[in-house]
Motif scaffolding. Structure first.
Motif, mmCIF file in Angstrom:
data_model
loop_
_atom_site.group_PDB
_atom_site.id
_atom_site.type_symbol
_atom_site.label_atom_id
_atom_site.label_comp_id
_atom_site.label_asym_id
_atom_site.label_seq_id
_atom_site.Cartn_x
_atom_site.Cartn_y
_atom_site.Cartn_z
ATOM 1 N N GLY A 32 0.820 -1.216 0.000
ATOM 2 C CA GLY A 32 0.000 0.000 0.000
ATOM 3 C C GLY A 32 0.848 1.257 0.000
ATOM 4 O O GLY A 32 0.565 2.220 -0.727
ATOM 5 N N GLU A 33 1.901 1.257 0.799
ATOM 6 C CA GLU A 33 2.804 2.405 0.838
ATOM 7 C C GLU A 33 3.557 2.557 -0.484
ATOM 8 O O GLU A 33 3.774 3.674 -0.955
ATOM 9 N N SER A 41 -3.199 0.515 -9.423
ATOM 10 C CA SER A 41 -3.900 -0.093 -8.291
ATOM 11 C C SER A 41 -2.915 -0.808 -7.369
ATOM 12 O O SER A 41 -1.794 -1.150 -7.779
ATOM 13 N N VAL A 42 -3.334 -1.036 -6.148
ATOM 14 C CA VAL A 42 -2.517 -1.785 -5.200
ATOM 15 C C VAL A 42 -2.252 -3.181 -5.755
ATOM 16 O O VAL A 42 -1.154 -3.719 -5.613
ATOM 17 N N ARG A 43 -3.242 -3.738 -6.423
ATOM 18 C CA ARG A 43 -3.074 -5.068 -7.023
ATOM 19 C C ARG A 43 -1.960 -5.072 -8.080
ATOM 20 O O ARG A 43 -1.144 -5.993 -8.145
ATOM 21 N N ALA A 44 -1.929 -4.036 -8.914
ATOM 22 C CA ALA A 44 -0.885 -3.944 -9.944
ATOM 23 C C ALA A 44 0.494 -3.807 -9.301
ATOM 24 O O ALA A 44 1.456 -4.468 -9.725
#
Length: 110
Positions: A32-33, A41-44
């Motif tokens: 996330g950071e 995105s966080v997923r990417a």
């Protein structure tokens, strides 16, 4: 790409992954950071982190619910060692070229 150097260089080929490594050079961070400065995105970012981990460039720990990533310099040293041989080769060639240019300059000055 089965050898470690190829895997490492492939991971380093992506500018997002290089930016993630630059961020981790400042200290550990969660996915996330790491995602904060990107328009991804966080997923990417998590997928990029996975590639870096598989290449051995980072390690991921466990701290309660958080999985901080940390830069692992060993693989970068391997890349540096591989590149160092080529750096020395080019320096030798430039030194030879400098010698040739100096001889030509000396001969034309006469």
């Amino acid at each position: 790409m089965s050898d470690r150097l190829s895997t490492t260089l492939s991971a380093l080929a992506d500018p997002t992954r290089r930016a993630i490594l630059a961020r981790l050079a400042l200290g550990e961070a969660s996915v996330g950071e790491l995602a904060e400065p990107f328009s991804l995105s966080v997923r990417a970012i998590s997928k990029h982190v996975g590639v870096l981990e598989k290449a051995g460039l980072i390690t991921r720990g466990r701290d309660a619910q958080k999985r901080p990533s940390t830069l692992d310099l060993a693989r970068l040293r391997e890349v540096n060692d591989w590149l160092e041989a080529y750096r020395r080769l080019w320096e030798d060639r430039f030194d030879n070229l400098q010698g040739v240019l100096k001889r030509i300059s000396d001969e034309t000055a006469k």
